[in-house]
Scaffold this motif. Sequence first.
Motif, PDB file in Angstrom:
ATOM      1  N   ASP A 246       0.850  -1.196   0.000  1.00  0.00           N
ATOM      2  CA  ASP A 246       0.000   0.000   0.000  1.00  0.00           C
ATOM      3  C   ASP A 246       0.890   1.252   0.000  1.00  0.00           C
ATOM      4  O   ASP A 246       0.873   2.032   0.949  1.00  0.00           O
ATOM      5  CB  ASP A 246      -0.914  -0.035   1.244  1.00  0.00           C
ATOM      6  N   PRO A 247       1.650   1.454  -1.089  1.00  0.00           N
ATOM      7  CA  PRO A 247       2.665   2.521  -1.063  1.00  0.00           C
ATOM      8  C   PRO A 247       2.078   3.932  -1.070  1.00  0.00           C
ATOM      9  O   PRO A 247       2.774   4.882  -0.745  1.00  0.00           O
ATOM     10  CB  PRO A 247       3.473   2.273  -2.352  1.00  0.00           C
ATOM     11  N   LEU A 248       0.780   4.042  -1.422  1.00  0.00           N
ATOM     12  CA  LEU A 248       0.192   5.398  -1.495  1.00  0.00           C
ATOM     13  C   LEU A 248      -0.687   5.701  -0.288  1.00  0.00           C
ATOM     14  O   LEU A 248      -1.473   6.647  -0.307  1.00  0.00           O
ATOM     15  CB  LEU A 248      -0.602   5.560  -2.803  1.00  0.00           C
ATOM     16  N   ILE A 249      -0.507   4.918   0.769  1.00  0.00           N
ATOM     17  CA  ILE A 249      -1.368   5.086   1.947  1.00  0.00           C
ATOM     18  C   ILE A 249      -1.413   6.536   2.446  1.00  0.00           C
ATOM     19  O   ILE A 249      -2.485   7.072   2.743  1.00  0.00           O
ATOM     20  CB  ILE A 249      -0.961   4.104   3.083  1.00  0.00           C
ATOM     21  N   PHE A 250      -0.254   7.200   2.490  1.00  0.00           N
ATOM     22  CA  PHE A 250      -0.233   8.588   2.991  1.00  0.00           C
ATOM     23  C   PHE A 250      -0.975   9.531   2.038  1.00  0.00           C
ATOM     24  O   PHE A 250      -1.677  10.438   2.476  1.00  0.00           O
ATOM     25  CB  PHE A 250       1.210   9.070   3.199  1.00  0.00           C
ATOM     26  N   TYR A 251      -0.826   9.287   0.732  1.00  0.00           N
ATOM     27  CA  TYR A 251      -1.468  10.161  -0.251  1.00  0.00           C
ATOM     28  C   TYR A 251      -2.991  10.019  -0.190  1.00  0.00           C
ATOM     29  O   TYR A 251      -3.729  10.992  -0.309  1.00  0.00           O
ATOM     30  CB  TYR A 251      -0.928   9.848  -1.654  1.00  0.00           C
ATOM     31  N   ARG A 252      -3.444   8.768  -0.004  1.00  0.00           N
ATOM     32  CA  ARG A 252      -4.889   8.523   0.073  1.00  0.00           C
ATOM     33  C   ARG A 252      -5.478   9.208   1.309  1.00  0.00           C
ATOM     34  O   ARG A 252      -6.489   9.907   1.224  1.00  0.00           O
ATOM     35  CB  ARG A 252      -5.123   7.007   0.132  1.00  0.00           C
ATOM     36  N   MET A 253      -4.797   9.042   2.439  1.00  0.00           N
ATOM     37  CA  MET A 253      -5.311   9.628   3.686  1.00  0.00           C
ATOM     38  C   MET A 253      -5.222  11.155   3.653  1.00  0.00           C
ATOM     39  O   MET A 253      -6.141  11.851   4.089  1.00  0.00           O
ATOM     40  CB  MET A 253      -4.527   9.085   4.890  1.00  0.00           C
ATOM     41  N   ILE A 254      -4.117  11.672   3.140  1.00  0.00           N
ATOM     42  CA  ILE A 254      -3.953  13.134   3.112  1.00  0.00           C
ATOM     43  C   ILE A 254      -4.961  13.761   2.143  1.00  0.00           C
ATOM     44  O   ILE A 254      -5.520  14.828   2.418  1.00  0.00           O
ATOM     45  CB  ILE A 254      -2.495  13.525   2.773  1.00  0.00           C
ATOM     46  N   ALA A 255      -5.238  13.071   1.029  1.00  0.00           N
ATOM     47  CA  ALA A 255      -6.225  13.604   0.083  1.00  0.00           C
ATOM     48  C   ALA A 255      -7.610  13.634   0.740  1.00  0.00           C
ATOM     49  O   ALA A 255      -8.361  14.611   0.596  1.00  0.00           O
ATOM     50  CB  ALA A 255      -6.249  12.764  -1.189  1.00  0.00           C
ATOM     51  N   ALA A 256      -7.954  12.579   1.504  1.00  0.00           N
ATOM     52  CA  ALA A 256      -9.251  12.549   2.203  1.00  0.00           C
ATOM     53  C   ALA A 256      -9.302  13.679   3.237  1.00  0.00           C
ATOM     54  O   ALA A 256     -10.307  14.392   3.370  1.00  0.00           O
ATOM     55  CB  ALA A 256      -9.447  11.196   2.869  1.00  0.00           C
ATOM     56  N   PHE A 257      -8.195  13.840   3.952  1.00  0.00           N
ATOM     57  CA  PHE A 257      -8.098  14.922   4.949  1.00  0.00           C
ATOM     58  C   PHE A 257      -8.262  16.285   4.260  1.00  0.00           C
ATOM     59  O   PHE A 257      -9.015  17.144   4.722  1.00  0.00           O
ATOM     60  CB  PHE A 257      -6.727  14.816   5.636  1.00  0.00           C
TER      61      PHE A 257
END
Length: 308
Positions: A246-257
């Motif tokens: 899940d290499p984009l985990i931070f991008y997914r969460m930050i985009a939701a934030f």
Amino acid sequence: MVIPIIIKYISDKSFEKTIPLKVSSNQIKAVQSHYRQLLNVEFSAQESVAYLNTIIAHYIQIPRGEISLMLDNRISESQLLSIHFAVKALLQHKPLQYILGSTEFLDWEFELNEQVLIPRPETEELVQLIANQNYNLSSSSRILDIGTGSGCIAIALQKLTKAEVSAIDISSEALAIAKHNAQKLLSRVNFQQIDILDDSQWDNIPGDFDLIVSNPPYVQESEKKWMHKNVLEYEPALALFVSDKDPLIFYRMIAAFANCKLKKNGQLWFEINEFLSNQLIDLLKDNFSEIEIIKDYKDKNRFCRLRL
Ligand code: GLN
């Protein structure tokens, strides 16, 4: 009168190798030639001179360019010892920035240690891009930096735009350094300890940001095999690595934030993994009105700019 020091060998049990502290005199030129030879074993001649001049200049507190004018000057015993141990640590592949405890980022000197990532030139480029494309940012604008580390992005953006800047990180050690840097550089930034992957903590961050920026961990575990020992052994894994699953985990969460916390038309800027830009576009394109991938000075896909 200055007594030249000739200490035969200093041994340090924590290191296998001992290196001779057998300098013929404590004149800068003698110190330079002794340590240059030692460094030449591990580094190119050019790198050795560059490292050594930076180290000498740091410990005798003169600008690097002035060393050549001071070759006959003598240095103190404690300065010589500091130089000796710095060379020794370099030979163990410790990054120079950690040895000296500081580095330059754009126009400013940031203190750092092994709890924070060494700022990269790409990240300087990210800050410049944001500042150059956003002349409208002012003291009434609000910026958030996620995963601030040494605080370099947050502090430099505060200096360049005069905006009201907040910065978060999961690591209390990193936040301590970032706060220290903000204080030393006379920059006002609101720091908060938050784990961005835990959405129950999001309520603790006020909303309505004009711009959110992040250089999150993005190196996949599988990329470790291409990385140098100085990064792998000394830089904080927490700030660098993500799992291949899940290499984009931070991008997914930050985009939701960002979807909850950005103003309408607000921007989100990322530093990204050059190999994951297409995956990132697929992940984010439906939630933003604009998405742009920008190359860095090495011509690699390195930044992503999004608009809500
Ligand atoms: N650019 C860094 C490197 O090459 C990685 C930074 C990050 O993971 N955010 O080591």
